[in-house]
Design a protein around this motif. Structure first.
Motif, PDB file in Angstrom:
ATOM      1  N   MET A 176       0.674  -1.175  -0.186  1.00 44.61           N
ATOM      2  CA  MET A 176       0.161   0.033   0.289  1.00 44.61           C
ATOM      3  C   MET A 176       0.561   0.632   0.477  1.00 44.61           C
ATOM      4  N   PRO A 177       2.067   1.650  -1.164  1.00 45.43           N
ATOM      5  CA  PRO A 177       2.544   2.417  -1.329  1.00 45.43           C
ATOM      6  C   PRO A 177       1.777   3.962  -0.903  1.00 45.43           C
ATOM      7  N   GLU A 178       0.455   4.301  -0.631  1.00 48.10           N
ATOM      8  CA  GLU A 178      -0.178   5.602  -0.443  1.00 48.10           C
ATOM      9  C   GLU A 178      -0.718   5.195   1.355  1.00 48.10           C
ATOM     10  N   ALA A 179       0.133   4.372   1.787  1.00 46.42           N
ATOM     11  CA  ALA A 179      -0.279   4.163   3.393  1.00 46.42           C
ATOM     12  C   ALA A 179       0.214   5.592   3.922  1.00 46.42           C
ATOM     13  N   VAL A 180      -0.366   7.099   5.006  1.00 45.64           N
ATOM     14  CA  VAL A 180       0.632   7.302   5.536  1.00 45.64           C
ATOM     15  C   VAL A 180       0.611   7.230   6.943  1.00 45.64           C
ATOM     16  N   LEU A 181       0.299   5.967   7.554  1.00 46.78           N
ATOM     17  CA  LEU A 181       0.472   5.872   9.261  1.00 46.78           C
ATOM     18  C   LEU A 181       0.783   4.465   9.407  1.00 46.78           C
ATOM     19  N   CYS A 182       1.899   4.025   9.906  1.00 48.70           N
ATOM     20  CA  CYS A 182       1.812   2.575  10.542  1.00 48.70           C
ATOM     21  C   CYS A 182       0.603   1.802  10.866  1.00 48.70           C
ATOM     22  N   VAL A 183       0.834   0.401  10.915  1.00 47.20           N
ATOM     23  CA  VAL A 183      -0.161  -0.634  11.167  1.00 47.20           C
ATOM     24  C   VAL A 183      -0.426   0.034  12.710  1.00 47.20           C
ATOM     25  N   GLY A 184       0.184   0.539  13.666  1.00 45.70           N
ATOM     26  CA  GLY A 184      -0.074   0.430  14.823  1.00 45.70           C
ATOM     27  C   GLY A 184      -1.360   1.532  14.828  1.00 45.70           C
ATOM     28  N   CYS A 185      -0.406   2.467  14.025  1.00 42.51           N
ATOM     29  CA  CYS A 185      -1.506   3.784  14.600  1.00 42.51           C
ATOM     30  C   CYS A 185      -2.698   3.690  13.139  1.00 42.51           C
ATOM     31  N   ALA A 186      -2.517   2.990  12.196  1.00 45.75           N
ATOM     32  CA  ALA A 186      -3.647   2.528  11.248  1.00 45.75           C
ATOM     33  C   ALA A 186      -5.330   2.183  12.716  1.00 45.75           C
ATOM     34  N   GLU A 187      -4.683   1.660  13.232  1.00 46.14           N
ATOM     35  CA  GLU A 187      -5.974   0.258  13.645  1.00 46.14           C
ATOM     36  C   GLU A 187      -6.417   1.203  14.363  1.00 46.14           C
TER      37      GLU A 187
END
Ligand code: ZN
Length: 111
Positions: A100-111
């Motif tokens: 997901m190259p468009e991700a702006v949050l890490c996994v932890g913050c995206a949850e």
């Protein structure tokens, strides 16, 4: 993030964007009003085509917004903070960025 990683991600983004642009034409076609077919098809198939149309409208919206996010990510790829979480500032996992190259949050913050 080093230059080589940015280049890999840039290639991924361009690939994703090309795929999305291809889908857009097809989805736009399917999302278009089904009025033309209304007289030709029966009641049930008309309901089917309305349902299919609304699925296509939905998918079209998603594809368009993903394309816009990828365009923004591509625009920022040379930025110093590219690949860093917009929330906590930690580096976003490479596997996540590849998927997901468009991700702006890490996994932890995206949850
Ligand atoms: Zn974070």
């Amino acid at each position: 993030m080093d230059h080589a990683s940015r280049k890999v991600l840039e290639a991924r983004m361009r690939e994703e964007m090309a795929g999305l642009r291809e889908q857009l034409g097809d989805l736009e076609e399917r999302a278009r009003t089904v009025e033309l077919d209304q007289q030709a098809v029966g009641r049930l198939s008309r309901m089917d085509s309305l349902a299919n149309q609304s699925i296509a409208v939905n998918a079209l919206g998603k594809a368009k917004s993903r394309l816009a996010r990828l365009e923004r990510a591509l625009f920022r790829i040379e930025d110093e903070d590219f690949g860093l979480c917009a929330d906590c500032g930690d580096p976003i996992a490479p596997a996540r960025l590849l998927a997901m190259p468009e991700a702006v949050l890490c996994v932890g913050c995206a949850e």
